[in-house]
Design a protein around this motif. Structure first.
Motif, mmCIF file in Angstrom:
data_model
loop_
_atom_site.group_PDB
_atom_site.id
_atom_site.type_symbol
_atom_site.label_atom_id
_atom_site.label_comp_id
_atom_site.label_asym_id
_atom_site.label_seq_id
_atom_site.Cartn_x
_atom_site.Cartn_y
_atom_site.Cartn_z
ATOM 1 N N THR A 78 -1.746 -33.338 54.253
ATOM 2 C CA THR A 78 -0.410 -33.886 54.043
ATOM 3 C C THR A 78 -0.293 -35.365 54.364
ATOM 4 N N GLY A 79 -1.276 -35.938 54.998
ATOM 5 C CA GLY A 79 -1.169 -37.323 55.453
ATOM 6 C C GLY A 79 -1.146 -37.403 56.958
ATOM 7 N N GLY A 80 -0.718 -36.291 57.581
ATOM 8 C CA GLY A 80 -0.858 -36.156 59.027
ATOM 9 C C GLY A 80 0.031 -37.031 59.875
ATOM 10 N N PHE A 81 -0.227 -36.949 61.169
ATOM 11 C CA PHE A 81 0.527 -37.691 62.172
ATOM 12 C C PHE A 81 -0.481 -38.269 63.155
ATOM 13 N N THR A 82 -0.272 -39.518 63.540
ATOM 14 C CA THR A 82 -1.176 -40.184 64.467
ATOM 15 C C THR A 82 -0.432 -40.586 65.726
ATOM 16 N N LEU A 83 -0.984 -40.186 66.853
ATOM 17 C CA LEU A 83 -0.444 -40.597 68.141
ATOM 18 C C LEU A 83 -1.129 -41.904 68.516
ATOM 19 N N PRO A 84 -0.368 -42.976 68.752
ATOM 20 C CA PRO A 84 -0.997 -44.261 69.053
ATOM 21 C C PRO A 84 -1.914 -44.182 70.263
ATOM 22 N N ARG A 85 -2.950 -44.985 70.228
ATOM 23 C CA ARG A 85 -3.910 -45.013 71.324
ATOM 24 C C ARG A 85 -3.244 -45.530 72.580
ATOM 25 N N MET A 86 -3.579 -44.918 73.692
ATOM 26 C CA MET A 86 -3.031 -45.363 74.962
ATOM 27 C C MET A 86 -3.574 -46.740 75.314
ATOM 28 N N ALA B 259 -12.720 -45.585 56.964
ATOM 29 C CA ALA B 259 -13.636 -46.638 57.408
ATOM 30 C C ALA B 259 -13.366 -46.963 58.873
ATOM 31 N N GLY B 260 -14.291 -46.582 59.745
ATOM 32 C CA GLY B 260 -14.129 -46.877 61.160
ATOM 33 C C GLY B 260 -13.361 -45.805 61.898
ATOM 34 N N HIS B 261 -13.119 -46.065 63.174
ATOM 35 C CA HIS B 261 -12.408 -45.127 64.038
ATOM 36 C C HIS B 261 -11.442 -45.915 64.914
ATOM 37 N N CYS B 262 -10.223 -45.373 65.036
ATOM 38 C CA CYS B 262 -9.168 -46.104 65.741
ATOM 39 C C CYS B 262 -9.056 -45.724 67.208
ATOM 40 N N GLY B 263 -9.685 -44.624 67.627
ATOM 41 C CA GLY B 263 -9.600 -44.185 69.008
ATOM 42 C C GLY B 263 -8.349 -43.391 69.326
ATOM 43 N N VAL C 134 -12.932 -40.706 67.063
ATOM 44 C CA VAL C 134 -14.089 -41.381 67.655
ATOM 45 C C VAL C 134 -15.276 -41.171 66.718
ATOM 46 N N PRO C 135 -16.359 -41.962 66.864
ATOM 47 C CA PRO C 135 -17.512 -41.827 65.969
ATOM 48 C C PRO C 135 -18.106 -40.424 65.927
ATOM 49 N N SER C 136 -17.987 -39.669 67.006
ATOM 50 C CA SER C 136 -18.572 -38.327 67.035
ATOM 51 C C SER C 136 -17.691 -37.279 66.354
ATOM 52 N N SER C 137 -16.500 -37.659 65.922
ATOM 53 C CA SER C 137 -15.584 -36.709 65.293
ATOM 54 C C SER C 137 -16.079 -36.317 63.905
ATOM 55 N N ASP C 138 -15.837 -35.061 63.522
ATOM 56 C CA ASP C 138 -16.218 -34.580 62.198
ATOM 57 C C ASP C 138 -15.241 -35.024 61.121
ATOM 58 N N ARG C 139 -14.092 -35.543 61.528
ATOM 59 C CA ARG C 139 -13.069 -35.945 60.567
ATOM 60 C C ARG C 139 -12.922 -37.466 60.536
ATOM 61 N N HIS C 140 -12.411 -37.951 59.414
ATOM 62 C CA HIS C 140 -12.263 -39.391 59.248
ATOM 63 C C HIS C 140 -10.934 -39.878 59.830
ATOM 64 N N CYS C 141 -10.788 -41.181 59.911
ATOM 65 C CA CYS C 141 -9.579 -41.794 60.464
ATOM 66 C C CYS C 141 -8.470 -41.773 59.419
#
Length: 247
Positions: free
Chosen positions: A178-186, A60-64, A47-54
């Motif tokens: 490492t590139g990480g893992f993303t849990l899709p937005r609900m 660029a931007g935030h995916c939620g 989210v925009p308030s997060s200290d880390r990027h998407c």
């Protein structure tokens, strides 16, 4: 154990990099701080308030969604205390620290070996839905270890200061994620019917929001997981509250 960022053993097996310390300091009992090879799991909501990027939009931007990745102690939010080599030796023997291999995102033939806290390892397995983590990297035919047959240098360097390198090698310890893992937005809630929250979503949200799993629930407006129950709970997430207050 390695003492420079170009060591050939880095990411070929679980490793730890320490400073190149003079023998007098080692003999005097100075603690050896691990500079690379030990990481902590970080989970955050994009989210925009997060200290880390998407992780999905290259910053660029935030995916939620909910992201997770492994970071060295100095890059954690908040910053973690440095780990000493003596602590790693003890915690690896007791099982509090474990070795894992995490493939890079988008490349199954490249990845990173690392030491991690066992609790972070269990949480990572919950997030990616794997019962067992890889302990060994896939074979890499184009990255061979070579040996140059040379006479043994029998000169004693004890007590001398300096840096001795036989050949120039690329930096292997870059300290990058490492590139990480993303849990899709609900999906957005379309009805007032209860939503099914799967175990992976609950584990990731619990880590990102810093609350027990039983305090989680969907936002009354957008349906995203949030701290819905317990102390400091609310009906709507911070993003929706900001929108509602601005109306």
């Amino acid at each position: 154990m390695a003492k420079d960022r170009t060591a050939s053993l880095i990411d070929r097996a679980p490793w730890a990099r320490v400073d190149a310390m003079p023998w007098r300091e080692i003999a005097g009992g100075k603690e050896m701080v691990i500079r690379g090879g030990y990481r902590y799991l970080q989970v955050w909501k994009c989210v925009p308030s997060s200290d880390r990027h998407c992780l999905l939009s290259d910053g660029a931007g935030h995916c939620g969604g909910l992201h997770s990745d492994w970071f060295v102690p100095a890059l954690c939010e908040p910053e973690k205390k440095a780990v000493h080599l003596e602590d790693l030796v003890l915690s690896s023997a007791t099982g509090e620290s474990v070795p894992v291999y995490v493939p890079n995102r988008g490349s199954g033939r490249a990845g990173r070996h690392m030491w991690v806290p066992s609790a972070d390892c269990r949480r990572w397995r919950e997030l990616i839905g794997e019962k067992e983590l890889l302990l060994d990297a896939p074979a890499q035919e184009d990255d061979e270890i070579t040996f140059a047959e040379q006479e043994i240098d029998r000169t004693c360097w004890a007590g001398e200061e300096g840096w001795f390198v036989s050949d120039a090698r690329p930096i292997r310890d870059l300290g990058q994620p490492t590139g990480g893992f993303t849990l899709p937005r609900m999906p957005t809630q379309r009805s007032r019917k209860p939503m099914l929250i799967i175990a992976v979503e609950r584990a990731a949200a619990s880590a990102a929001l810093g609350c027990p799993p039983w305090e989680l629930g969907p936002c009354a407006e957008c349906g995203q997981l949030m701290r819905r129950y317990g102390r400091d709970a609310a009906l709507c997430c911070a993003v929706c509250r900001a929108v509602l207050n601005g109306r």
